[in-house]
Structures are given as C-alpha cells and as structure tokens.
Design a protein around this motif. Sequence first.
Motif, PDB file in Angstrom:
ATOM      1  N   LEU A  77     -27.651 -15.973 -22.154  1.00 24.74           N
ATOM      2  CA  LEU A  77     -26.363 -15.273 -22.041  1.00 24.74           C
ATOM      3  C   LEU A  77     -26.424 -13.867 -22.612  1.00 24.74           C
ATOM      4  O   LEU A  77     -25.742 -12.965 -22.134  1.00 24.74           O
ATOM      5  CB  LEU A  77     -25.249 -16.081 -22.722  1.00 24.74           C
ATOM      6  CG  LEU A  77     -24.908 -17.411 -22.041  1.00 24.74           C
ATOM      7  CD1 LEU A  77     -23.946 -18.208 -22.908  1.00 24.74           C
ATOM      8  CD2 LEU A  77     -24.300 -17.185 -20.660  1.00 24.74           C
ATOM      9  N   ARG A  78     -27.247 -13.671 -23.631  1.00 23.83           N
ATOM     10  CA  ARG A  78     -27.349 -12.347 -24.262  1.00 23.83           C
ATOM     11  C   ARG A  78     -28.167 -11.383 -23.421  1.00 23.83           C
ATOM     12  O   ARG A  78     -28.043 -10.184 -23.553  1.00 23.83           O
ATOM     13  CB  ARG A  78     -27.964 -12.472 -25.643  1.00 23.83           C
ATOM     14  CG  ARG A  78     -27.006 -13.057 -26.657  1.00 23.83           C
ATOM     15  CD  ARG A  78     -27.597 -13.029 -28.035  1.00 23.83           C
ATOM     16  NE  ARG A  78     -26.624 -13.524 -28.993  1.00 23.83           N
ATOM     17  CZ  ARG A  78     -26.907 -13.862 -30.218  1.00 23.83           C
ATOM     18  NH1 ARG A  78     -28.143 -13.767 -30.656  1.00 23.83           N
ATOM     19  NH2 ARG A  78     -25.984 -14.306 -31.025  1.00 23.83           N
ATOM     20  N   ASN A  79     -29.056 -11.894 -22.594  1.00 13.14           N
ATOM     21  CA  ASN A  79     -29.944 -11.035 -21.803  1.00 13.14           C
ATOM     22  C   ASN A  79     -29.429 -10.803 -20.418  1.00 13.14           C
ATOM     23  O   ASN A  79     -28.676 -11.007 -19.774  1.00 13.14           O
ATOM     24  CB  ASN A  79     -31.346 -11.617 -21.708  1.00 13.14           C
ATOM     25  CG  ASN A  79     -32.027 -11.588 -23.063  1.00 13.14           C
ATOM     26  OD1 ASN A  79     -31.768 -10.696 -23.850  1.00 13.14           O
ATOM     27  ND2 ASN A  79     -32.883 -12.549 -23.327  1.00 13.14           N
TER      28      ASN A  79
ATOM     29  N   ILE B 229     -27.997 -19.533 -25.369  1.00 14.70           N
ATOM     30  CA  ILE B 229     -27.469 -18.335 -26.015  1.00 14.70           C
ATOM     31  C   ILE B 229     -28.349 -17.141 -25.676  1.00 14.70           C
ATOM     32  O   ILE B 229     -27.861 -16.068 -25.362  1.00 14.70           O
ATOM     33  CB  ILE B 229     -27.368 -18.526 -27.555  1.00 14.70           C
ATOM     34  CG1 ILE B 229     -26.220 -19.499 -27.864  1.00 14.70           C
ATOM     35  CG2 ILE B 229     -27.153 -17.210 -28.265  1.00 14.70           C
ATOM     36  CD1 ILE B 229     -26.116 -19.880 -29.317  1.00 14.70           C
ATOM     37  N   HIS B 230     -29.680 -17.346 -25.715  1.00 11.69           N
ATOM     38  CA  HIS B 230     -30.621 -16.285 -25.389  1.00 11.69           C
ATOM     39  C   HIS B 230     -30.418 -15.800 -23.939  1.00 11.69           C
ATOM     40  O   HIS B 230     -30.417 -14.609 -23.674  1.00 11.69           O
ATOM     41  CB  HIS B 230     -32.064 -16.763 -25.604  1.00 11.69           C
ATOM     42  CG  HIS B 230     -33.086 -15.740 -25.326  1.00 11.69           C
ATOM     43  ND1 HIS B 230     -33.278 -14.637 -26.151  1.00 11.69           N
ATOM     44  CD2 HIS B 230     -33.976 -15.603 -24.307  1.00 11.69           C
ATOM     45  CE1 HIS B 230     -34.241 -13.877 -25.654  1.00 11.69           C
ATOM     46  NE2 HIS B 230     -34.680 -14.449 -24.536  1.00 11.69           N
TER      47      HIS B 230
END
Length: 196
Positions: A194-196, A191-192
């Motif tokens: 994909l967010r960055n 998730i981290h």
Amino acid sequence: MFTGIVETLGTIRELRKDNDNLHITIHSSLTPELKIDQSVSHNGVCLTVVSLTEETYTVTAIRETLEKTNLGLWKEGEIVNLERGMKLGDRLDGHIVQGHVDQTGICKSVEEANGSWYYTFEYDRNLSNITIEKGSITVNGVSLTVVNSKPNEFSVAIIPYTHEHTNFKHIKAGTVINLEFDVIGKYVSRIHELRN
C-alpha cells in the motif's frame, strides 16, 4: 485458531462426493474427545465436525476449500495431521495459525542431514504470499521456521520428533502440501504494498 503443534495423526477411512462437497471420514484417537460443530485442523485446513461414531468422525469440505488446498488429492488410507482449536490461556508453542490455507506448494527435495531433514518447497509467487528468513510458516498444519527464504521457495528443518509424529515422513519430492503464510508477515507485506 490453532498453534501449528500437531496433536496426533488420523487416517482417512472414507471420501464421499456430494455435489461440489467432499465428506471426509477420519479414524483418530481424538474421536472420543470431539463433538459436533467443533473445529479441527486437518493438514492445516480448519474443518467442522459434522458427525461422529465411536471410532470415526466426519467433516465436509466445500468447493472453495477443495480448490485452494490439497484435500481434493486425498485418498482413503492417507495419513493427516490433526490439531484441535487452541484454548484461551494455553501456551502458544507454535505461532498463530488460522487454519485458512493460502495456497498449495510442491516439495522440491528432501535431504537427510545426519539426524534431521531439510525439506524445500516451491510455491506460486503470483499469489502475493511471501516467506521471511527465520519467520514462521505452516506446512500441512505444522508450525515451522523458514530457512533459505527465496521469492518462490523456502526450506524448513525437521527434527526427529516432528518427522515421527506428523505426516512429514510421507512427504517426498512432488508431494503437494498446504501452506498458510504467517499472518503477521502477510500484514507487513500488505502495508508495504500500500505504501509503494
């Protein structure tokens, strides 16, 4: 699914190559309780029982498994950690373990600490796996807590019971081990990313 709480040890009796496959025959006290098609964790690798005798059972590892784990390095007489799949409704004493090894690692050092042991392992960080301080990690099928987490290495503290009842007592600097990173940590890491 497994818990990472090793039930017993097994001894490799025979290794037989068959094209790209490796048939592994194991002697274990669990054998009389096993049945064909049952999943068993072997040093953290989920393998299916394909044949049985009174004292031994056989599992098969395919090329994919041999490439991602340390099974290709096994030798006859070697001791492996064994755990049967968890039963629905049982206590989850370790953590959720899939039996799908993410990668191998190498033992960097073993330090005795007045009755316990600290093992430090190094792994290839380019495969996008991470450890989290005080998070869970599976080493050779054993559910453990990470201490001293770094980008490509971590340590675990081993109590006397675990040292005696698993194959940790045979691990030394240079030993190649199987690693399954915590599925929850992998999810959070993804998730981290994909967010960055």
